[in-house]
Design an enzyme around this catalytic site. Structure first.
Site, PDB file in Angstrom:
ATOM      1  N   LYS A 161      -1.363 -98.386 -11.101  1.00 35.51           N
ATOM      2  CA  LYS A 161      -2.038 -97.132 -10.728  1.00 35.51           C
ATOM      3  C   LYS A 161      -3.305 -97.492  -9.972  1.00 35.51           C
ATOM      4  O   LYS A 161      -4.016 -98.450 -10.342  1.00 35.51           O
ATOM      5  CB  LYS A 161      -2.364 -96.367 -12.012  1.00 35.51           C
ATOM      6  CG  LYS A 161      -2.948 -94.974 -11.820  1.00 35.51           C
ATOM      7  CD  LYS A 161      -3.157 -94.297 -13.180  1.00 35.51           C
ATOM      8  CE  LYS A 161      -3.667 -92.871 -13.059  1.00 35.51           C
ATOM      9  NZ  LYS A 161      -3.857 -92.221 -14.379  1.00 35.51           N
TER      10      LYS A 161
ATOM     11  N   SER B  75      -1.638 -87.615 -14.647  1.00 37.05           N
ATOM     12  CA  SER B  75      -2.080 -88.067 -13.342  1.00 37.05           C
ATOM     13  C   SER B  75      -1.373 -89.328 -12.850  1.00 37.05           C
ATOM     14  O   SER B  75      -1.405 -89.610 -11.659  1.00 37.05           O
ATOM     15  CB  SER B  75      -3.588 -88.311 -13.375  1.00 37.05           C
ATOM     16  OG  SER B  75      -3.896 -89.381 -14.259  1.00 37.05           O
TER      17      SER B  75
ATOM     18  N   SER C  36      -1.829 -88.584 -19.362  1.00 39.71           N
ATOM     19  CA  SER C  36      -1.448 -89.016 -18.009  1.00 39.71           C
ATOM     20  C   SER C  36      -0.425 -90.132 -17.918  1.00 39.71           C
ATOM     21  O   SER C  36       0.061 -90.402 -16.820  1.00 39.71           O
ATOM     22  CB  SER C  36      -2.685 -89.429 -17.224  1.00 39.71           C
ATOM     23  OG  SER C  36      -3.303 -88.295 -16.708  1.00 39.71           O
TER      24      SER C  36
HETATM   25  N1  GLN Z   1      -4.090 -83.795 -17.223  1.00 45.16           N
HETATM   26  C1  GLN Z   1      -5.257 -84.141 -17.957  1.00 45.16           C
HETATM   27  C2  GLN Z   1      -6.466 -83.917 -17.076  1.00 45.16           C
HETATM   28  O1  GLN Z   1      -6.312 -83.381 -16.043  1.00 45.16           O
HETATM   29  C3  GLN Z   1      -5.162 -85.550 -18.411  1.00 45.16           C
HETATM   30  C4  GLN Z   1      -5.398 -86.515 -17.349  1.00 45.16           C
HETATM   31  C5  GLN Z   1      -5.337 -87.946 -17.802  1.00 45.16           C
HETATM   32  O2  GLN Z   1      -4.806 -88.263 -18.863  1.00 45.16           O
HETATM   33  N2  GLN Z   1      -5.919 -88.809 -16.993  1.00 45.16           N
HETATM   34  O3  GLN Z   1      -7.561 -84.252 -17.400  1.00 45.16           O
END
Ligand code: GLN
Length: 446
Positions: free
Chosen positions: A52, A127, A151
């Site tokens: 990532k 994400s 995420s």
């Molecule tokens: N979807 C969640 C957010 O927008 C979690 C994101 C993540 O785990 N990085 O914060």
């Protein structure tokens, strides 16, 4: 083989922000030489691992899928990068994400929209959407993502792959671009639980550069998969209420039946604070993000506005131009809940609620070894469907967020398909630092 697969399909999937073809082959050649000379450095030697685009690899781009870091090249390796290099892994690509890991669909990327390989009109989750899509499209055998509120697990579920978030403190965050430091963890994606266990083994271990990194004897995760043990598995009733798609519910209930059929005991448990997840997370995570992202000032590194009049204007314009709308929303929200007069009402209260959430899990774990839940309330949704409604986007993490707030490990494994052929994920939540057991439970189902 993976490079040609990427050339073939990534024009459609768009999982990769960038990759260096020649450098990948050089690393692979070096591994071949080691193998020929019987100097291979373990199971990851020569295995491609794509990361990532928030995990630092020296001399490779590090963008967080943000215009703020569009041209940034990392001057150093993250802890996990150092470990993987030492084991001979081929670190060859940068995977797309929601800008600074803020989002659940990878649509917030400042560069491109990653598509779900099962249906290109749909989102891969987020994400770490690039990390999940790359595995699903066979563009890499292993990838790493980061999980702050789901995420890793949510995109794994939506792309039909295995994705695992370790206990907070098991994997060093050194060299991971910080979003919400008390929640962030790096973790593996793979096609199978066994592959995920091998990659996890390669990235755990104490690191003095992360003050929250834990010192402990690391078990052999892969060996632990083979066991005849029978477990007590808890099913939290609050995870099966309103908002859960009927087909997702049916698939997860069928998975629970499978466990029962294998001789494991199923018990109903209660996590009464489940509905606090979204409000508590969306106070704490933006608060930490607003602090972490203050370093992008246009002075030290990253985007600098070319039409600023003075120093203050450099800050304003660089940040206005460099950050996308969701990142700005989080910074504003975070600054608000931390500001004097609101701190006690919001931030402090959310911290107290976080403790209650953690205690809730502790009580549930007095009755069982692990919890079985859906990973996400629905299968992959269509691109654009939720982009104008942040709250409905935030709700796609209702089943994953509390695991981060409690610091626990969680893994998503594929557990079937909707009638339209979209993958569904089963989430297994383990006790703190009991990854070996949690993965064995996941493997038993697989
Ligand atoms: N979807 C969640 C957010 O927008 C979690 C994101 C993540 O785990 N990085 O914060």
């Amino acid at each position: 083989a993976y490079l040609s697969r990427i050339e073939q399909v990534d024009g459609n999937v768009r999982a990769f922000n960038s990759y260096d073809h020649d450098d990948a082959l050089r690393q692979a050649d070096a591994s071949d030489t080691r193998r020929r000379e019987e100097r291979a450095m373990g199971p990851l030697d020569g295995i491609p691992v794509a990361l990532k685009d928030v995990i630092a690899v020296k001399d490779q781009p590090l963008t967080a899928s943000s215009k703020m870091l569009k041209d940034f090249v990392s001057p150093y390796d993250s802890h996990v990068t150092e470990l993987l290099k030492r084991q001979g892994a081929v670190l060859f690509g940068r995977l797309n994400l929601d800008e600074f890991a803020m989002g659940s669909s990878t649509e917030n990327s400042g560069f491109q929209r990653t598509c779900n390989p099962w249906d290109l009109e749909r989102i891969p989750g987020g994400s770490s959407g690039g990390s999940a899509a790359a595995i699903a499209a066979c563009e890499a055998p292993l990838t790493l993502g980061s999980d702050t509120g789901g995420s890793i697990r949510q995109p794994a579920a939506l792309c039909g792959v295995v994705g695992m978030k370790p206990t907070y403190g098991l994997v060093s965050r050194y060299g991971l671009i910080a979003f919400a430091s008390s929640l962030d963890q790096i973790g593996p994606f793979a096609q199978t639980v066994e592959d995920a266990a091998i990659l996890l083994q390669g990235i755990v271990g104490h690191d003095r550069r992360d003050s929250t990194s834990i010192k402990m004897a690391v078990p052999d995760y892969r060996a632990a998969l083979k066991t005849d043990k029978k477990w007590r598995l808890g099913v939290p009733k609050e995870y099966f209420g309103e908002g859960l798609d009927a087909e997702v519910r049916a698939a997860v209930e069928a998975a629970i039946k499978t466990y029962e059929g294998l001789g494991h005991e199923i018990v109903e448990v209660s996590l009464p604070t489940t509905d606090l997840a979204v409000p508590v997370y969306y106070i704490l995570a933006p608060a930490e993000a607003s602090s972490n992202l203050s370093r992008y000032d246009g002075i030290r590194y990253g985007h600098r506005s070319s039409n600023a009049a003075d120093a203050i204007d450099v800050y304003y314009k660089s940040r206005a131009e460099g950050f996308g709308p969701e990142v700005k929303r989080r910074i504003i929200l975070g600054s608000y809940v931390l500001s004097s007069g609101y701190y006690d009402a919001y931030y402090l209260k959310a911290q107290k609620a976080r403790t209650i959430i953690r205690n809730d899990f502790n009580s549930a774990f007095e009755q069982c070894d692990a919890l079985l839940t859906p990973t996400a309330p629905t299968a992959a949704f269509k691109a654009g469907e939720k982009t104008n409604d942040p709250l409905s986007m935030y709700l796609s993490d209702i089943f994953t967020i509390n695991v981060n707030l409690a610091g626990l490990p969680g893994v998503s494994v594929p557990c079937g398909f909707t009638s339209t052929g979209l993958p569904i994920g089963l989430q297994i939540i383990g006790k703190a630092f009991e990854e070996a057991e949690m993965l064995a439970i996941a493997h038993a189902y697989e």
